[in-house]
Design an enzyme around this catalytic site. Structure first.
Site, PDB file in Angstrom:
ATOM      1  NE  ARG A 226       1.330  -8.345 -36.559  1.00  0.00           N
ATOM      2  CZ  ARG A 226       0.595  -8.429 -37.666  1.00  0.00           C
ATOM      3  NH1 ARG A 226      -0.235  -7.445 -38.040  1.00  0.00           N
ATOM      4  NH2 ARG A 226       0.669  -9.473 -38.452  1.00  0.00           N
ATOM      5  N   GLY A 227       4.072  -7.402 -39.086  1.00  0.00           N
ATOM      6  CA  GLY A 227       3.713  -7.955 -40.392  1.00  0.00           C
ATOM      7  C   GLY A 227       4.764  -7.504 -41.403  1.00  0.00           C
TER       8      GLY A 227
ATOM      9  CD  GLN B 224       0.601 -12.232 -33.983  1.00  0.00           C
ATOM     10  OE1 GLN B 224       0.194 -13.245 -33.411  1.00  0.00           O
ATOM     11  NE2 GLN B 224       1.874 -11.924 -34.046  1.00  0.00           N
TER      12      GLN B 224
ATOM     13  CG  ASP C 278       6.860 -13.035 -41.243  1.00  0.00           C
ATOM     14  OD1 ASP C 278       6.483 -11.927 -40.854  1.00  0.00           O
ATOM     15  OD2 ASP C 278       6.185 -14.068 -41.086  1.00  0.00           O
TER      16      ASP C 278
ATOM     17  CE  LYS D 198       3.894 -14.527 -35.827  1.00  0.00           C
ATOM     18  NZ  LYS D 198       5.051 -13.989 -35.077  1.00  0.00           N
TER      19      LYS D 198
HETATM   20  O1  MRU Z   1       5.168 -11.330 -35.503  1.00  0.00           O
HETATM   21  P1  MRU Z   1       4.357 -10.657 -36.575  1.00  0.00           P
HETATM   22  O2  MRU Z   1       2.953 -10.385 -36.183  1.00  0.00           O
HETATM   23  O3  MRU Z   1       5.050  -9.470 -37.179  1.00  0.00           O
HETATM   24  O4  MRU Z   1       4.356 -11.791 -37.650  1.00  0.00           O
HETATM   25  C1  MRU Z   1       4.090 -11.558 -38.956  1.00  0.00           C
HETATM   26  C2  MRU Z   1       2.851 -12.199 -39.314  1.00  0.00           C
HETATM   27  O5  MRU Z   1       1.813 -11.644 -39.054  1.00  0.00           O
HETATM   28  C3  MRU Z   1       2.811 -13.483 -39.976  1.00  0.00           C
HETATM   29  O6  MRU Z   1       3.885 -14.281 -39.893  1.00  0.00           O
HETATM   30  C4  MRU Z   1       2.205 -13.298 -41.339  1.00  0.00           C
HETATM   31  O7  MRU Z   1       1.573 -14.439 -41.666  1.00  0.00           O
HETATM   32  C5  MRU Z   1       3.209 -12.915 -42.383  1.00  0.00           C
HETATM   33  S1  MRU Z   1       3.451 -11.234 -42.453  1.00  0.00           S
HETATM   34  C6  MRU Z   1       2.643 -10.875 -43.896  1.00  0.00           C
END
Ligand code: MRU
Length: 369
Positions: free
Chosen positions: A54-55, A208, A249, A260
């Site tokens: 993820r991320g 997370q 994202d 997030k």
């Molecule tokens: O739902 P996720 O864990 O894939 O979300 C992504 C994230 O961890 C965050 O939004 C993050 O701050 C940005 S991804 C670099």
């Protein structure tokens, strides 16, 4: 970055088997360190959808490797092109918000189209997957250097007292291939001897922050404290936060930032308390087609169980317990959009720019619409 003192990336091709991609399965962190092997595009799509990986950056790199696995599977079948567009659609459908996903798939499709034979196409897909991963790591490393300059300036005003950085969710190395975006300046500062302390918001509902960011900072010996998401405003009011650095994202070329859920509230609190609010991102997270983040960025809605339940580890077992009344419905919005006027600056691989069209497009003129 380091796990028990040993260097790891989050995803890589298996050294003794070209047809296998290995990745850290993040569902088990921080209690178990599990490496998963993906051999098919189906397995990679599952890993992205079910959040083994993820991320934003890592989703992009995983999609790049997913396309490589799809090319291997398509082999020299007559239906090669059809198989690849099916794989692209399958990967695209895994998660909606991180733009790195479609960015990586598009790069792969363009590259593969240049190959004449199936073998050539597979080789091009392999090289592109590696390139996407290597660039992601390198861009995050550069973000670290540019962000470090900002932290240094703040450190100069603190007379050897620790600089307090607040971050939300996990925009750490686990969200990319290496270094992380929001954490890269933190690691760079810590490694260069700057006294730093990080407030880590737990980031309900999937935690997370408490599960992943706290773990990776701990592995790197960076001083940190996990706080409830709702504690961020209180700490800012009391002058306990010197700057906020979060990831994203998807950021529009006009500077609106999807991240997030809960990021927007932190940005509002930062504005009200004069705390600088920075977003760290590689250019692969910029959407060059979207102008209005609030209207256009797709916001993932996930299973309501993530809200009604809490999960964790008990006696070596992963367990979930119900928190909300059985009858109460719940809504689970995965992301929110922070409008550009709340963002102090964007820390990119090319330096820090303002969150507006002019500044972003002059940093990346070749991408400007
Ligand atoms: O739902 P996720 O864990 O894939 O979300 C992504 C994230 O961890 C965050 O939004 C993050 O701050 C940005 S991804 C670099």
């Amino acid at each position: 970055m380091k796990v028990s003192g040993k260097h790891f990336r989050t995803i890589w091709r298996k050294p003794d088997d070209e047809r296998v991609v290995q990745l850290i399965d993040q569902r088990f962190l921080p209690y178990r360190f599990v490496i998963e092997e993906a051999r098919t595009v189906d397995e990679m799509a599952t890993a992205i959808r079910e959040m083994h990986v993820r991320g934003a950056g890592l989703i992009g790199a995983s999609a790049g490797y997913g396309m490589y696995l799809a090319a291997l599977q398509a082999g020299s079948r007559d239906s090669f092109e059809k198989d690849m567009s099916r794989a692209a659609a399958q990967l695209r459908a895994t998660r909606p918000t991180a733009v790195n996903l479609s960015w990586a798939i598009e790069r792969q499709l363009q590259k593969i189209a240049a190959g004449k034979t199936a073998d050539e196409k597979i080789e091009l897909a392999r090289r592109m997957a590696d390139l996407i991963a290597d660039r992601d790591a390198e861009h995050c490393r550069m973000i670290g250097q540019h962000g470090l300059a900002l932290i240094r300036k703040i450190a100069e005003t603190k007379r050897n007292k620790a600089v307090n950085v607040l971050t939300h969710c996990n925009a750490g190395w686990l969200a990319f291939v290496d270094y992380g975006s929001a954490t890269a300046p933190i690691y760079a500062g810590h490694d260069s001897g700057l006294p730093l302390h990080v407030w880590v918001t737990e980031t309900r509902p999937r935690n997370q922050g408490s599960k992943l960011t706290a773990w990776e900072l701990g592995e790197h010996s960076v001083p940190h404290t996990v706080i409830a998401d709702s504690a961020a405003g209180h700490l800012m009011q009391r002058g306990e936060v010197d700057l906020v650095i979060v990831g994203t994202d998807r950021t529009t070329y006009t500077g609106d930032v999807a991240n997030k859920i809960g990021t927007y509230l932190k940005a509002l609190a930062a504005k009200a308390n004069d705390v600088p609010f920075y977003v760290a991102l590689p250019s692969s997270s910029i959407d060059w087609k979207m102008r209005d983040g609030l209207k256009e960025i797709p916001i993932e809605q996930r299973d309501a169980k993530e809200i009604t339940n809490a999960d964790g580890w008990f006696d070596g077992q992963h367990i979930a317990v119900r928190i909300a009344p059985d009858e109460s419905p719940a809504a689970n919005y995965g992301f929110d959009v922070t409008p550009r006027h709340l963002v102090t600056g964007l820390i990119t691989e090319r330096g820090v720019c303002e969150a507006n069209e002019k500044s972003i497009c002059s940093a990346f003129p070749e991408c400007a619409p």
